[in-house]
Design a protein around this motif. Sequence first.
Motif, PDB file in Angstrom:
ATOM      1  N   GLU A 100       0.835  -1.206   0.000  1.00 40.12           N
ATOM      2  CA  GLU A 100       0.000   0.000   0.000  1.00 40.12           C
ATOM      3  C   GLU A 100       0.870   1.256   0.000  1.00 40.12           C
ATOM      4  O   GLU A 100       0.582   2.233  -0.693  1.00 40.12           O
ATOM      5  N   TYR A 101       1.969   1.205   0.752  1.00 37.43           N
ATOM      6  CA  TYR A 101       2.898   2.330   0.796  1.00 37.43           C
ATOM      7  C   TYR A 101       3.467   2.615  -0.588  1.00 37.43           C
ATOM      8  O   TYR A 101       3.488   3.760  -1.030  1.00 37.43           O
ATOM      9  N   SER A 102       3.894   1.574  -1.281  1.00 42.44           N
ATOM     10  CA  SER A 102       4.469   1.776  -2.615  1.00 42.44           C
ATOM     11  C   SER A 102       3.421   2.238  -3.620  1.00 42.44           C
ATOM     12  O   SER A 102       3.745   2.960  -4.558  1.00 42.44           O
ATOM     13  N   ASP A 103       2.177   1.840  -3.426  1.00 37.82           N
ATOM     14  CA  ASP A 103       1.098   2.308  -4.297  1.00 37.82           C
ATOM     15  C   ASP A 103       0.770   3.782  -4.049  1.00 37.82           C
ATOM     16  O   ASP A 103       0.468   4.525  -4.987  1.00 37.82           O
ATOM     17  N   LEU A 104       0.819   4.189  -2.787  1.00 37.22           N
ATOM     18  CA  LEU A 104       0.447   5.552  -2.432  1.00 37.22           C
ATOM     19  C   LEU A 104       1.576   6.564  -2.633  1.00 37.22           C
ATOM     20  O   LEU A 104       1.305   7.745  -2.847  1.00 37.22           O
ATOM     21  N   ARG A 105       2.807   6.111  -2.578  1.00 41.85           N
ATOM     22  CA  ARG A 105       3.940   7.043  -2.635  1.00 41.85           C
ATOM     23  C   ARG A 105       3.901   7.988  -3.846  1.00 41.85           C
ATOM     24  O   ARG A 105       4.020   9.205  -3.676  1.00 41.85           O
ATOM     25  N   PRO A 106       3.740   7.492  -5.078  1.00 41.61           N
ATOM     26  CA  PRO A 106       3.709   8.432  -6.210  1.00 41.61           C
ATOM     27  C   PRO A 106       2.498   9.380  -6.159  1.00 41.61           C
ATOM     28  O   PRO A 106       2.596  10.536  -6.581  1.00 41.61           O
ATOM     29  N   VAL A 107       1.405   8.904  -5.619  1.00 37.76           N
ATOM     30  CA  VAL A 107       0.207   9.744  -5.498  1.00 37.76           C
ATOM     31  C   VAL A 107       0.474  10.870  -4.505  1.00 37.76           C
ATOM     32  O   VAL A 107       0.182  12.035  -4.774  1.00 37.76           O
ATOM     33  N   VAL A 108       1.061  10.524  -3.379  1.00 35.79           N
ATOM     34  CA  VAL A 108       1.345  11.514  -2.346  1.00 35.79           C
ATOM     35  C   VAL A 108       2.369  12.531  -2.852  1.00 35.79           C
ATOM     36  O   VAL A 108       2.240  13.730  -2.578  1.00 35.79           O
ATOM     37  N   GLU A 109       3.344  12.086  -3.599  1.00 37.57           N
ATOM     38  CA  GLU A 109       4.320  13.014  -4.168  1.00 37.57           C
ATOM     39  C   GLU A 109       3.635  14.032  -5.086  1.00 37.57           C
ATOM     40  O   GLU A 109       3.956  15.222  -5.052  1.00 37.57           O
ATOM     41  N   GLU A 110       2.702  13.569  -5.895  1.00 37.21           N
ATOM     42  CA  GLU A 110       1.957  14.468  -6.785  1.00 37.21           C
ATOM     43  C   GLU A 110       1.044  15.409  -6.001  1.00 37.21           C
ATOM     44  O   GLU A 110       0.919  16.585  -6.333  1.00 37.21           O
ATOM     45  N   VAL A 111       0.405  14.889  -4.959  1.00 32.26           N
ATOM     46  CA  VAL A 111      -0.468  15.725  -4.129  1.00 32.26           C
ATOM     47  C   VAL A 111       0.351  16.826  -3.473  1.00 32.26           C
ATOM     48  O   VAL A 111      -0.053  18.001  -3.467  1.00 32.26           O
ATOM     49  N   ARG A 112       1.502  16.472  -2.937  1.00 34.40           N
ATOM     50  CA  ARG A 112       2.359  17.472  -2.294  1.00 34.40           C
ATOM     51  C   ARG A 112       2.861  18.502  -3.303  1.00 34.40           C
ATOM     52  O   ARG A 112       2.931  19.697  -2.993  1.00 34.40           O
ATOM     53  N   ALA A 113       3.199  18.067  -4.492  1.00 35.32           N
ATOM     54  CA  ALA A 113       3.629  19.007  -5.537  1.00 35.32           C
ATOM     55  C   ALA A 113       2.479  19.946  -5.908  1.00 35.32           C
ATOM     56  O   ALA A 113       2.683  21.152  -6.094  1.00 35.32           O
ATOM     57  N   TYR A 114       1.276  19.397  -5.998  1.00 30.20           N
ATOM     58  CA  TYR A 114       0.089  20.195  -6.302  1.00 30.20           C
ATOM     59  C   TYR A 114      -0.158  21.233  -5.208  1.00 30.20           C
ATOM     60  O   TYR A 114      -0.420  22.403  -5.497  1.00 30.20           O
ATOM     61  N   GLN A 115      -0.049  20.808  -3.949  1.00 35.90           N
ATOM     62  CA  GLN A 115      -0.265  21.735  -2.840  1.00 35.90           C
ATOM     63  C   GLN A 115       0.790  22.839  -2.835  1.00 35.90           C
ATOM     64  O   GLN A 115       0.476  23.997  -2.556  1.00 35.90           O
ATOM     65  N   THR A 116       2.025  22.493  -3.158  1.00 35.04           N
ATOM     66  CA  THR A 116       3.087  23.496  -3.256  1.00 35.04           C
ATOM     67  C   THR A 116       2.781  24.492  -4.365  1.00 35.04           C
ATOM     68  O   THR A 116       2.950  25.705  -4.198  1.00 35.04           O
TER      69      THR A 116
END
Length: 71
Positions: free
Chosen positions: A34-50
């Motif tokens: 689950e961590y490996s599945d979520l990692r790229p999503v979270v990276e994109e979410v954080r980039a979007y928030q930035t």
Amino acid sequence: MIAEDTLQQIIQRFEFIEAQMSEGLGDIAKLAKEYSDLRPVVEEVRAYQTLLRDISDAESMMDDPDMRELA
């Protein structure tokens, strides 16, 4: 568009899984998947928030007459 609270829930889940893995709790294989599945999503979410913060900051600068002159 995905609601901001949904994006925050994704990040919270990712951080929860990260904490569980670091403490060695739960089914590590399942958590790792689950961590490996979520990692790229979270990276994109954080980039979007930035990006959203950067846009907001830029808009605030445009409201400042001194900064507008510099631009």
